[in-house]
Design an enzyme around this catalytic site. Structure first.
Site, PDB file in Angstrom:
ATOM      1  N   ASP A 160       0.847  -1.190   0.000  1.00  0.00           N
ATOM      2  CA  ASP A 160       0.000   0.000   0.000  1.00  0.00           C
ATOM      3  C   ASP A 160       0.887   1.246   0.000  1.00  0.00           C
ATOM      4  O   ASP A 160       2.080   1.177   0.330  1.00  0.00           O
ATOM      5  CB  ASP A 160      -0.901  -0.043   1.243  1.00  0.00           C
ATOM      6  CG  ASP A 160      -1.730   1.212   1.418  1.00  0.00           C
ATOM      7  OD1 ASP A 160      -2.454   1.566   0.469  1.00  0.00           O
ATOM      8  OD2 ASP A 160      -1.636   1.849   2.487  1.00  0.00           O
ATOM      9  N   ILE A 161       0.310   2.390  -0.350  1.00  0.00           N
ATOM     10  CA  ILE A 161       1.103   3.630  -0.414  1.00  0.00           C
ATOM     11  C   ILE A 161       0.980   4.460   0.859  1.00  0.00           C
ATOM     12  O   ILE A 161       1.899   4.551   1.664  1.00  0.00           O
ATOM     13  CB  ILE A 161       0.694   4.481  -1.641  1.00  0.00           C
ATOM     14  CG1 ILE A 161       1.059   3.764  -2.943  1.00  0.00           C
ATOM     15  CG2 ILE A 161       1.393   5.848  -1.580  1.00  0.00           C
ATOM     16  CD1 ILE A 161       0.684   4.540  -4.198  1.00  0.00           C
ATOM     17  N   ASP A 162      -0.168   5.097   1.041  1.00  0.00           N
ATOM     18  CA  ASP A 162      -0.324   6.078   2.115  1.00  0.00           C
ATOM     19  C   ASP A 162      -0.390   5.390   3.473  1.00  0.00           C
ATOM     20  O   ASP A 162      -1.189   4.483   3.696  1.00  0.00           O
ATOM     21  CB  ASP A 162      -1.572   6.919   1.871  1.00  0.00           C
ATOM     22  CG  ASP A 162      -1.461   7.717   0.573  1.00  0.00           C
ATOM     23  OD1 ASP A 162      -0.565   8.565   0.481  1.00  0.00           O
ATOM     24  OD2 ASP A 162      -2.249   7.445  -0.357  1.00  0.00           O
ATOM     25  N   ASN A 185      -9.124  -0.409   3.758  1.00  0.00           N
ATOM     26  CA  ASN A 185      -9.196  -0.821   2.350  1.00  0.00           C
ATOM     27  C   ASN A 185      -8.080  -1.798   1.968  1.00  0.00           C
ATOM     28  O   ASN A 185      -8.032  -2.276   0.841  1.00  0.00           O
ATOM     29  CB  ASN A 185      -9.204   0.392   1.410  1.00  0.00           C
ATOM     30  CG  ASN A 185      -7.872   1.112   1.350  1.00  0.00           C
ATOM     31  OD1 ASN A 185      -7.187   1.269   2.364  1.00  0.00           O
ATOM     32  ND2 ASN A 185      -7.499   1.566   0.177  1.00  0.00           N
ATOM     33  N   LYS A 223      -8.525  -5.189  -3.740  1.00  0.00           N
ATOM     34  CA  LYS A 223      -7.086  -5.456  -3.742  1.00  0.00           C
ATOM     35  C   LYS A 223      -6.836  -6.959  -3.691  1.00  0.00           C
ATOM     36  O   LYS A 223      -5.961  -7.481  -4.381  1.00  0.00           O
ATOM     37  CB  LYS A 223      -6.416  -4.760  -2.562  1.00  0.00           C
ATOM     38  CG  LYS A 223      -6.339  -3.246  -2.684  1.00  0.00           C
ATOM     39  CD  LYS A 223      -5.525  -2.643  -1.546  1.00  0.00           C
ATOM     40  CE  LYS A 223      -5.384  -1.127  -1.694  1.00  0.00           C
ATOM     41  NZ  LYS A 223      -4.514  -0.532  -0.660  1.00  0.00           N
TER      42      LYS A 223
END
Length: 269
Positions: free
Chosen positions: A9-11, A222, A196
């Protein structure tokens, strides 16, 4: 069985609180790639908000992939080819846009070309999202959206308002769509066929890996579908406490280069 695919994941995960990739994370990703491990950014962001990170991490070579729009789009990053794609129908869009109007909460729709909102007064967090993910944002009436290929929609507002709105969403919408918060002020809505987790299953099958050979690293709700399907779910120390209940490993926080720690401790050792 050794781990050959790591989805990140990014954030709150890949990036620290300053929205930076630390030198430690960069080095760990390069070492993993050199060892033959695929590192796949897996995010709720539209693809426009990922390109600069793929470039920074040298994840645009043949055999590299990215998962964006909360699993709605899987692409080969070397060619830009769509590997897997799930979209919302125009009827879905109309139903969700009407729901947002009834709940009096700003909403926008995301496509590969940009973000579109029917809110004449564009929501504060729609503007913030557009800046965050380097996406143009357009005002369009619902009638003008008929031909758009919509991959994701988002309700956005102050956290307390959004939490109250979520309580008012009829159960039928949760049955029809995947609905999950990706940040306190973001509620993301994707097709039931997109998540995802489902994207990871499809990608692993395409490249000939079993789920035992996969690791996912995330921090927010998420990411749940990702963490539920991978063989080695990792949650950040700064992550949602509910997600930590399903983690195999808890890594350091994003400000302590937790992604690097996870790769070095449980992938490269």
């Amino acid at each position: 069985m050794s781990i050959k695919l790591v989805t990140v994941d990014i954030d709150g995960t890949l990036l620290n609180s300053k929205k930076e990739i630390t030198p430690e994370v960069f080095a760990a990703v390069q070492d993993a790639k050199a060892a033959g491990v695929k590192i796949v950014i897996t995010t709720g962001r539209p693809i426009s908000g990922v390109h600069h990170l793929l470039d920074q991490l040298h994840l645009t070579e043949p055999g590299d992939y990215v998962i964006s729009f909360n699993g709605g789009l899987v692409q080969d990053t070397a060619t830009g080819e769509d590997v897997l794609k799930e979209t919302l129908s125009y009827d879905d869009y109309l139903d969700l846009e009407l729901l947002a109007r009834r709940l009096q909460v700003p909403m926008h729709a995301s496509t590969k070309q940009g973000m579109f909102t029917a809110n004449r007064n564009i929501g504060k967090y729609t503007v913030y999202e557009a800046m965050l993910v380097n996406s143009p944002v357009f005002y369009r009436t619902p009638e003008e959206m008929a031909e758009k290929e919509i991959i994701k929609m988002m309700m956005v507002d102050e956290p307390d308002i959004l939490d109250a709105v979520i309580e008012q969403i009829p159960a039928v919408y949760f049955e029809r769509f995947n609905i999950a918060k990706s940040a306190p002020f973001y509620l993301e809505i994707t097709p039931k066929t997109a998540s995802k987790g489902k994207a990871i299953i499809g990608l692993a099958e395409k490249i000939g890996l079993t789920l035992d050979q996969t690791m996912g690293i995330g921090d927010e709700e998420n990411d749940r579908s990702m963490l539920e399907v991978v063989g080695n779910p990792v949650v950040m120390e700064n992550g949602n406490p509910e997600l930590k209940k399903i983690a195999k490993y808890i890594t350091k926080s994003n400000d302590e280069s937790g992604v690097a720690h996870a790769i070095r401790e449980w992938v490269l050792k």
